[in-house]
Design a protein around this motif. Structure first.
Motif, short mmCIF file in Angstrom:
data_model
loop_
_atom_site.label_atom_id
_atom_site.label_comp_id
_atom_site.label_asym_id
_atom_site.label_seq_id
_atom_site.Cartn_x
_atom_site.Cartn_y
_atom_site.Cartn_z
N ASN A 1 118.66 40.41 106.23
CA ASN A 1 119.91 41.07 105.82
C ASN A 1 119.79 42.59 105.98
O ASN A 1 118.68 43.13 106.01
CB ASN A 1 120.31 40.68 104.39
N ARG B 1 123.86 48.00 112.10
CA ARG B 1 124.41 48.49 110.83
C ARG B 1 123.48 49.51 110.19
O ARG B 1 123.91 50.50 109.60
CB ARG B 1 124.69 47.31 109.89
N LYS C 1 126.45 37.99 112.66
CA LYS C 1 125.92 38.69 111.49
C LYS C 1 125.16 37.69 110.62
O LYS C 1 125.42 36.47 110.68
CB LYS C 1 127.03 39.35 110.68
N ASP D 1 123.62 35.77 104.97
CA ASP D 1 123.42 36.48 103.71
C ASP D 1 123.28 37.97 104.02
O ASP D 1 122.31 38.41 104.63
CB ASP D 1 122.15 35.97 103.01
N MET D 2 124.28 38.77 103.62
CA MET D 2 124.26 40.20 103.91
C MET D 2 123.51 40.99 102.85
O MET D 2 123.43 42.21 102.92
CB MET D 2 125.70 40.73 104.03
N TYR E 1 125.21 43.92 101.19
CA TYR E 1 125.81 44.93 102.06
C TYR E 1 127.20 44.48 102.50
O TYR E 1 127.40 43.31 102.85
CB TYR E 1 124.93 45.15 103.30
N THR E 2 128.16 45.37 102.49
CA THR E 2 129.52 45.06 102.98
C THR E 2 129.94 46.11 103.99
O THR E 2 129.66 47.30 103.82
CB THR E 2 130.54 45.04 101.82
N ASP E 3 130.60 45.66 105.06
CA ASP E 3 131.11 46.59 106.06
C ASP E 3 132.24 47.43 105.48
O ASP E 3 133.04 46.93 104.68
CB ASP E 3 131.63 45.84 107.29
N GLU F 1 135.84 49.08 105.01
CA GLU F 1 137.15 48.46 105.29
C GLU F 1 137.71 48.89 106.63
O GLU F 1 138.37 48.09 107.32
CB GLU F 1 138.13 48.81 104.17
#
Length: 652
Positions: A27, A79, A133, A136-137, A140-142, A144
């Motif tokens: 992740n 990322r 992707k 399980d990130m 972390y969230t991209d 918006e």
């Protein structure tokens, strides 16, 4: 900064790279990324090392391509890079060197993986690599506002080029080009083009830190400086052994120029797809010109120091890529074109172009064409045509045909262009090159002034050479006619004989066009500036028998009548002389005096010789393969020739 390091050959067993390419998802916030990006990777220092890098990491790249659609590790890597790139400008300002080093490492790995993808995967599969992707990130969230990951990466790279200073200082169908031309990247077009042009104008040398071993460089800052320079120059900036004179290499200027040419020459003819980089290149103005402060009709442009750019062009015209940039500027940018024509040191620009033509045997045909086209564009301006005859040159070391102690720039230009025509006649046999050479001479002919004796001799010798070739082809056609069964060339004996006859007739037609144009050039000079060119009259009188064979020829008869009037006038003056054994200087004195009495209104008026360069339709068909061949040969990056489909490597 990474206690461990691997030689290029050891990268295949690097534990961090092997985990990156494995099937296990990682992740984006896993501590692994700090460990990977803090590692000291030894970058390739030349194309040989770059090839070794690819061979050593091919299994890693292949495994990643296989597993990434499920693991998403490539996306996680990007990322991590995006997070660091967003903060890199502030980081550079506060000299957070470890952070900069990690960003560099991320970019280095991404670049290597992307190159593998481009060579082995279709565009659709490449985009799938970006879109994947981890399941399980890790929290972390991209953001918006974040768009497709491929576009985010490209936009970030453009912003890095624009915002972060270096330390030291049909393609239109591809998604990648749409991102560059229409996506968020295009917002930065003007600033990016300005940055690339400024890099070229500065002709900045490599930092000395690049040539010291790691034991010599104790400063972390110096290491980071060298590393960032290497990123900017794609690895070609670092060499462990380098001669003193090679410190002059301007690597960042070269890479910036190649990148600019790629950007400006793609997507130029497709409907509905604007190229903002090309628009910026053809519309920028001079930062030194106060009148340029007035409002402009161009929606977005920028200002640059034209003097610095001009000097950089003059100093590096030996390279194809610089000649291409000059062509784009003088053909498309009206501001830069006007600036060039206003230069009093125009010889600084013209001399390198003449040297390119003079050494045609050592140049590729594309480079010769571009140099010649630039001269043709210059010759469209009468001020230029006059100015070149007012600039005196002495002892030109590279001109080996004959020792000339002093000659005008215009005279040297004529000599070199004539030599190019003769070179083409014996080797290249290229009608396009003939046409452009003669068009440049024709444009200049009315302003020929005080031609050097050797220039006059070479001009008349060119006509003599063409006359001999004309006689030879006519004789071959006559012999072919006599060998046919009826003695009539319209009924040849064999099919091959008919084809040979057609070839001879085509050659004759082309040759007669060339001869006509040479006669027009001579006539234009006599009609416009006879009194300024006694050496040309002298040479024509000496070789007047050359015109005998064409006096009754319908293609040449009218223009030879003019030349005959001139020759008759001066022959009469010489015959009236009391001395029969005149010295060359005495003959020139009589010609000079006779020119004052010659009535030019006796000559038949012909249209002014004015030719204007017009770019061929679909110029991308010429420029794109040419530019990518320069990238292949001049960037010092390694490319797998077996996977290149855009151009033939033999045609460079």
């Amino acid at each position: 900064m990474g206690a461990n390091s691997s030689s290029i050959s050891e990268l295949t067993n690097n534990e961090y790279l092997r985990r990156l390419s494995a099937a296990e998802p990682i992740n984006p916030i896993d501590p692994f990324w700090n460990q990977l990006l803090s590692y000291s990777f030894l970058i390739p220092i030349n194309s040989t090392d770059a090839k070794l890098l690819e061979e050593s990491t091919s299994s890693i790249c292949k495994n990643l391509a296989i597993h990434n659609t499920k693991s998403g590790n490539f996306g996680a890597l990007i990322r991590n890079f995006l997070v660091r790139a967003t903060e890199l400008k502030a980081s550079a300002q506060c000299e957070d060197n470890i952070f900069t080093w990690q960003t560099y490492n991320a970019l280095f790995i991404i670049r290597s993986l992307c190159k593998y993808f481009v060579e082995h995967l279709s565009e659709e599969l490449i985009l799938q690599q970006f879109d994947a992707k981890p399941a399980d990130m890790g929290g972390y969230t991209d953001p918006e506002e974040m768009g497709p990951l491929a576009e985010e990466l490209m936009n970030s790279l453009v912003e890095l080029l624009v915002d972060v200073p270096s330390t030291p200082q049909p393609a239109s169908k591809f998604t990648v080009y749409h991102c560059m031309m229409e996506g968020r990247c295009s917002i930065h077009a003007c600033v990016l083009v300005k940055t690339l042009l400024r890099n070229f104008s500065n002709q900045e040398k490599c930092p000395p830190e690049l040539y010291k071993s790691s034991s010599d460089v104790n400063s972390m800052v110096a290491n980071v400086a060298a590393s960032l320079w290497s990123v900017m120059t794609l690895g070609m900036g670092t060499k462990t052994e380098k001669k003193e004179e090679e410190y002059q290499e301007t690597l960042l200027a070269n890479q910036s120029l190649l990148f600019l040419l790629v950007l400006a020459n793609h997507c130029t003819s497709e409907h509905g797809l604007n190229n903002p980089y090309r628009q910026a290149l053809v519309s920028f103005t001079n930062s030194q010109d106060q009148s340029a402060n007035a409002p402009t009709k161009v929606a977005a442009t920028f200002k640059l120091n034209f003097t610095e750019l001009y000097n950089a062009l003059c100093s590096s015209l030996r390279d194809d890529q610089t000649t291409l940039l000059l062509y784009l500027l003088i053909h498309r940018n009206a501001n830069m074109k006007a600036f060039i024509f206003s230069r009093t040191n125009i010889d600084s620009l013209v001399m390198p172009l003449l040297k390119i033509l003079y050494n045609a045997q050592d140049r590729n045909s594309h480079h010769i064409y571009m140099a010649l086209i630039i001269l043709l564009i210059l010759s469209e301006d009468d001020v230029f045509n006059k100015a070149v005859h007012e600039i005196t040159l002495k002892n030109i070391p590279w001109f080996k045909e004959r020792t000339i102690l002093e000659i005008s720039l215009g005279g040297l230009l004529i000599l070199v262009v004539i030599r190019t025509i003769q070179y083409n006649m014996t080797r290249m046999r290229d009608k396009y090159l003939h046409t452009n050479c003669l068009a440049a001479l024709a444009n200049m002919s009315a302003q020929f002034t005080n031609l050097h004796p050797y220039v006059a001799q070479r001009l008349v010798s060119l006509f003599s050479q063409l006359c001999k070739k004309h006689s030879r082809i006519v004789e071959e056609i006559r012999e072919a006619a006599m060998s046919s069964p009826t003695g009539d060339p319209s009924t040849p004996g064999t099919e091959s004989g008919e084809e040979g006859e057609q070839d001879h007739m085509q050659d004759l037609a082309v040759l007669e066009e060339v001869i006509r144009m040479v006669l027009e050039i001579i006539n234009s000079c006599l009609a416009s500036s006879l009194h300024h060119n006694p050496n040309l009259v002298y040479t024509l009188l000496y070789r007047k028998e050359l015109f005998d064979q064409f006096r009754t020829h319908p293609t040449f008869q009218d223009i030879i009548q003019n030349i005959d009037l001139v020759l008759a006038h001066f022959s009469s003056r010489l015959e009236q002389s009391k001395h029969h054994n005149l010295s060359p200087s005495e003959v020139l004195d009589i010609i000079t005096d006779g020119a004052k009495q010659f009535r030019r209104d006796k000559l038949k008026k012909f249209p002014d010789l004015k030719f204007k360069y017009v770019e061929e339709e679909s110029p991308e068909e010429f420029f794109i393969p040419y530019i990518w061949s320069l990238v292949y040969h001049s960037s010092n990056m390694y490319f797998n020739a077996a996977r290149i489909l855009l151009f033939s490597l033999s045609n460079t």
